[in-house]
Design an enzyme around this catalytic site. Structure first.
Site, mmCIF file in Angstrom:
data_model
loop_
_atom_site.group_PDB
_atom_site.id
_atom_site.type_symbol
_atom_site.label_atom_id
_atom_site.label_comp_id
_atom_site.label_asym_id
_atom_site.label_seq_id
_atom_site.Cartn_x
_atom_site.Cartn_y
_atom_site.Cartn_z
ATOM 1 N N PRO A 488 -58.163 -53.109 -22.801
ATOM 2 C CA PRO A 488 -56.982 -53.825 -23.296
ATOM 3 C C PRO A 488 -56.730 -55.113 -22.526
ATOM 4 C CG PRO A 488 -56.278 -52.151 -21.767
ATOM 5 C CD PRO A 488 -57.782 -52.069 -21.818
ATOM 6 N N LYS A 513 -66.534 -54.593 -24.434
ATOM 7 C CA LYS A 513 -65.767 -55.590 -25.183
ATOM 8 C C LYS A 513 -64.412 -55.777 -24.512
ATOM 9 C CE LYS A 513 -62.882 -55.533 -28.579
ATOM 10 N NZ LYS A 513 -62.066 -56.734 -28.275
ATOM 11 N N PRO A 514 -64.174 -56.952 -23.901
ATOM 12 C CA PRO A 514 -62.832 -57.227 -23.375
ATOM 13 C C PRO A 514 -61.874 -57.507 -24.523
ATOM 14 C CG PRO A 514 -64.234 -59.162 -23.118
ATOM 15 C CD PRO A 514 -65.102 -58.081 -23.693
ATOM 16 N N MET A 548 -64.440 -56.382 -35.591
ATOM 17 C CA MET A 548 -65.866 -56.615 -35.783
ATOM 18 C C MET A 548 -66.689 -55.990 -34.657
ATOM 19 S SD MET A 548 -67.912 -60.239 -36.189
ATOM 20 C CE MET A 548 -66.869 -60.758 -37.526
ATOM 21 N N GLU A 589 -57.565 -43.445 -23.532
ATOM 22 C CA GLU A 589 -56.309 -43.598 -22.795
ATOM 23 C C GLU A 589 -55.414 -44.451 -23.679
ATOM 24 O OE1 GLU A 589 -53.557 -45.515 -20.972
ATOM 25 O OE2 GLU A 589 -55.044 -46.248 -19.523
#
Length: 818
Positions: A488, A513-514, A548, A589
């Site tokens: 996140p 993936k940030p 995506m 989480e």
């Protein structure tokens, strides 16, 4: 071979295989798989390096036709293939089945083949045979126009016309496979190119060519007339590197590789040092075979198809192989396109591209997006916007690194040493990391330095120490293959560390993936991981959208574990996608509405101080933030009065200012959501004691807010704000069980807290609170050795502590009888 295997799995009996021989008399290896018979034929040959299959199923021949080169050269937006009924001359007759896909601007023959034509072509051929077997195969008439498939891959036809716009030149080059390849004549310095409107320019990234419209394109590799290929960036490099003296073991490997060459170049009497792979008749499929056979013989050496094109003679190939074997290729300089800013009394250098297989590179489709500084709404820089193709390449790199690279095979102590080195580099760059984090996420710099970055460093050191201590009475293994991690935007670097450190310590490789709005510290981390010596492909970072990139990670069949931190609705979607794809292991989480119960016998000073921290820490963008405070009636008014008094002293402003207490919310959409949340609270009848508005200044600043008289049925009593909004409800003096029942009346169960001097009461309450973490007379105090995770709809699985390792390991029971 794939079609043959799949037809067998579908129950079709293939009694014989007939293949058209490749040039120079080398037979297709498929011909050796079955006894020869005329009853049923599968005819296999190649057009443009795409496998073309015929089959009859007793009802007639079918064929696949693809012309990728024309599609790419013409700049078509769609590509595809057609399965035909063959006519009497085994040419293309009526249409049986068709498939298509989108063509990205940077697609090549290779990328289309790997992403679409190969996997979908296999499925289509098997489906076509089944349709025939079932008597359901259509015969759609077609005109003769466009039904021809004469080859256009002739050198005489492949010369580049540079007197065109850049896009047309780009399409022509990418549309020609490596053999024969698009070609022209170049000479001199500066680089004069026949027919070009201006000279070419050799840069660190490759050769820049210009079209007649003044626009530029980049050529990464050049192949000389003798077949040898070099990186275009090294065109003007003088001299050759000195020849390596081989050890006895390396000489033995060289002879084993010579045997592989002999097996492929069966038409060559003997493989000499000067034997050229391509001049001896090898084609692109032989490159694949050579790379794969060498990998099998010499595990741990990372070979790519490009390596063969850049070392075409046997002698050059062995020199290249030995350099890779010795790890000398790891010394290659990491090329990074930085966005640079002078800020916070330092020069901050931020990578902005995808990080795949140890290299920074643009997204496959060339797209990028702006990342915004929430302090003033200004653009920090543009960042690559990863595509589905980038995900597939990153997963392939991570899988290759796990299957054949050194990471999974190395001594765990050595793996730990690399993670310690990575932690040291993070500490060395901690001020720069904290500055980037502050600009990109809005975190107050001092908090970013201590918590966002500081705890990230601690986390890597903690799990580095675990690498050589993973043991059990049964066998414990890493999850295998590739893990995906989706994080996140509230703690960009810390969430990366919490998940990836455990993943890497367990010996896995990862694709991360940030969050789309906060990618910059993850990309800086990628740079530091490369400098620490983490092998190529072990860590891959893809900035981009959840819809995506995140969805493709969930769906990808080669990913076996996915870790996610984010909202509950998205977590549910991820869990569903992971189940439908390949039942990959998941840890989640998710959201929270953490209760904090403050009893009248508390230490009031501490309760006020820590109660405020429970809500306003990191601007309230905190997954374990106290979403609802229950304050005992007899102290309620005093508690609220003291909180408001402290809020009035709070300094709101530039997060890089060391005296700032409260920075901006992460992004505008979240700011708007918080304002809406406060409006709902007012409409429902809660009392707004303080704040509730956006601060009148540039940027996304929200006033710290306090609501009282909040009743259990209200929206703000049930849903988290994920912002600086304190939601307070009273409870009757002495009603311990009553307040517990209210505190647990939520679908969330991430964290909770209790303030009381009575240790018996504290233990009684903590045992009954339905949450993964309970704080007693404190709040927000997490430790890298303490497991962290939620109950109910706050998710499952743990970050941190020994428990986190189990998320990235699998247990195997081995029973031996002797």
């Amino acid at each position: 071979q794939e079609v043959y295997s799949n037809l067998r799995k579908q129950g079709h009996k293939v009694v014989g295989v007939f293949t058209v021989p490749d040039k120079d008399g080398k037979a297709d290896p498929l011909g050796e798989l079955t006894p020869f018979s005329l009853t049923c034929w599968l005819m296999v040959y190649f057009i443009s390096y795409i496998k073309v299959v015929y089959g009859n199923a007793r009802l007639g021949y079918i064929s696949v036709y693809v012309c990728v080169t024309r599609t790419l050269i013409h700049g078509d937006k769609k590509a595809g293939f057609t399965v035909f009924w063959a006519d009497d001359g085994l040419d293309t007759g009526p249409i049986l089945l068709q498939r298509e896909c989108a063509v990205e601007p940077t697609d090549t023959v290779d990328t289309l083949y790997n992403r679409f034509l190969f996997p979908e072509g296999i499925k289509a051929m098997v489906e076509s045979v089944q349709l025939i077997a079932d008597g359901k195969a259509p015969r759609v008439p077609q005109t003769e126009e466009g039904a021809s498939y004469e080859g256009i891959q002739k050198k005489s036809n492949a010369k580049v016309n540079l007197a065109q716009p850049a896009e047309a030149v780009h399409n022509w080059i990418r549309g020609h496979d490596k053999v024969p390849g698009a070609w022209t004549v170049i000479d001199g310095q500066p680089l004069e190119i026949a027919g070009a409107p201006q000279p070419g320019l050799v840069t660190k990234n490759g050769l820049v060519l210009y079209g007649t419209d003044g626009k530029a394109l980049l050529v990464k590799n050049l192949q000389f007339d003798d077949g040898k290929m070099i990186p275009a960036s090294k065109y003007f490099s003088s001299g050759e590197s000195s020849s390596l003296e081989l050890t006895a073991d390396e000489e033995k490997m060289a002879e084993e590789i010579r045997d592989i060459w002999k097996g492929i170049l069966s038409n060559v009497p003997a493989v000499e040092d000067t034997t050229d792979f391509f001049k001896s008749g090898a084609a692109s499929m032989d490159v694949v075979r050579l790379v794969e056979e060498v990998k099998q013989k010499c595990a741990g050496v990372q070979l790519q198809n490009e390596d063969v094109y850049m070392a075409t003679t046997f002698q050059d190939f062995i020199q290249m192989f030995v350099r890779k074997l010795r790890g000398e290729d790891q010394e290659e300089e990491l090329v990074i396109d930085y966005a640079t800013k002078e800020v916070n009394n330092m020069t901050v250098k931020m990578p902005t591209q995808c990080f795949i297989n140890g290299k920074f590179e643009d997204a496959e489709n060339g797209k990028s997006y702006e990342t915004i500084n929430p302090t003033d709404g200004s653009v920090i820089c543009k960042v690559s916007y990863a595509s589905v193709g980038d995900v597939d390449r990153a997963v392939a790199a991570a899988k290759e690194a796990y299957d054949n690279g050194p990471w999974g095979k190395m001594n765990p102590r050595d793996r730990g040493s690399l993670l310690y080195k990575l932690a040291d580099l993070m500490e060395e760059h901690q001020e720069e990391l904290a500055t980037i984090e502050s600009m990109d996420s809005g975190a107050v710099y001092t908090l970013a330095l201590k918590t966002h970055v500081g705890m990230s460093i601690q986390t890597f050191r903690y799990f580095a120490g675990w690498c050589d201590k993973i043991h059990s009475c049964v066998c414990v293994f890493s999850c295998g293959s590739v893990c995906a991690i989706i994080i996140p935007w509230n703690y960009p670097l810390m969430m990366l560390a919490w998940k990836s450190a455990a993943c890497l310590a367990a010996g896995n490789t990862l694709v991360l993936k940030p969050a789309q709005v906060t990618p910059l510290t993850a990309l800086k981390f990628a740079e530091l991981s490369a400098k620490a010596g983490i092998p190529k492909g072990v860590i891959n970072i893809l900035p981009g959208s959840g819809g995506m990139v995140g969805q493709r990670l969930c769906d990808h069949p080669d990913i076996r574990k996915l870790g996610f931190t984010g909202s509950t609705p998205i977590g549910k979607q991820i869990m569903k996608s992971c189940a439908l794809s390949n039942l990959k292991k998941v840890s989640l989480e998710l959201g929270g509405k953490s209760p904090l119960i403050i009893f009248s016998d508390c230490d009031m000073d501490k309760a006020v101080r820590m109660g405020m921290s429970s809500v306003y820490f990191n601007k309230g963008e905190n997954c374990i933030a106290a979403g609802r405070l229950f304050v005992e009636e007899s102290i309620h008014d005093e508690f609220i009065s003291r909180v408001v008094e402290e809020l009035k002293k709070m300094k709101i402003g530039d997060p890089l200012d060391r005296s700032t207490d409260h920075g901006p919310q992460n992004h505008k959409a979240h700011m708007d959501k918080l304002l809406e949340y406060c409006e709902v609270g007012l409409k429902e009848g809660a009392t707004l004691v303080y704040g509730g508005k956006q601060v009148d200044m540039p940027g996304f600043f929200m006033e710290p807010t306090v609501f009282t008289d909040v009743e259990d049925h209200m929206f703000i009593a049930k849903e988290e704000s994920f912002g600086p909004v304190m939601v307070v409800s009273k409870f009757k003096d002495g009603d311990v069980d009553g307040v517990l029942q209210r505190a647990n009346a939520t679908e969330y169960g991430l964290a909770s807290g209790v303030f009381t001097r009575d240790i018996n009461k504290a233990m009684y309450v903590s045992e009954r609170l339905e949450a993964g973490t309970v704080f007693i007379n404190t709040y927000n105090k997490t430790d890298v050795a303490s497991p962290f995770g939620g109950f109910k709809q706050s998710g499952f699985g743990k970050d941190l502590g020994e428990d986190a390792l189990l998320e990235y390991l699998k247990t195997k029971a081995v029973t031996v009888e002797y």
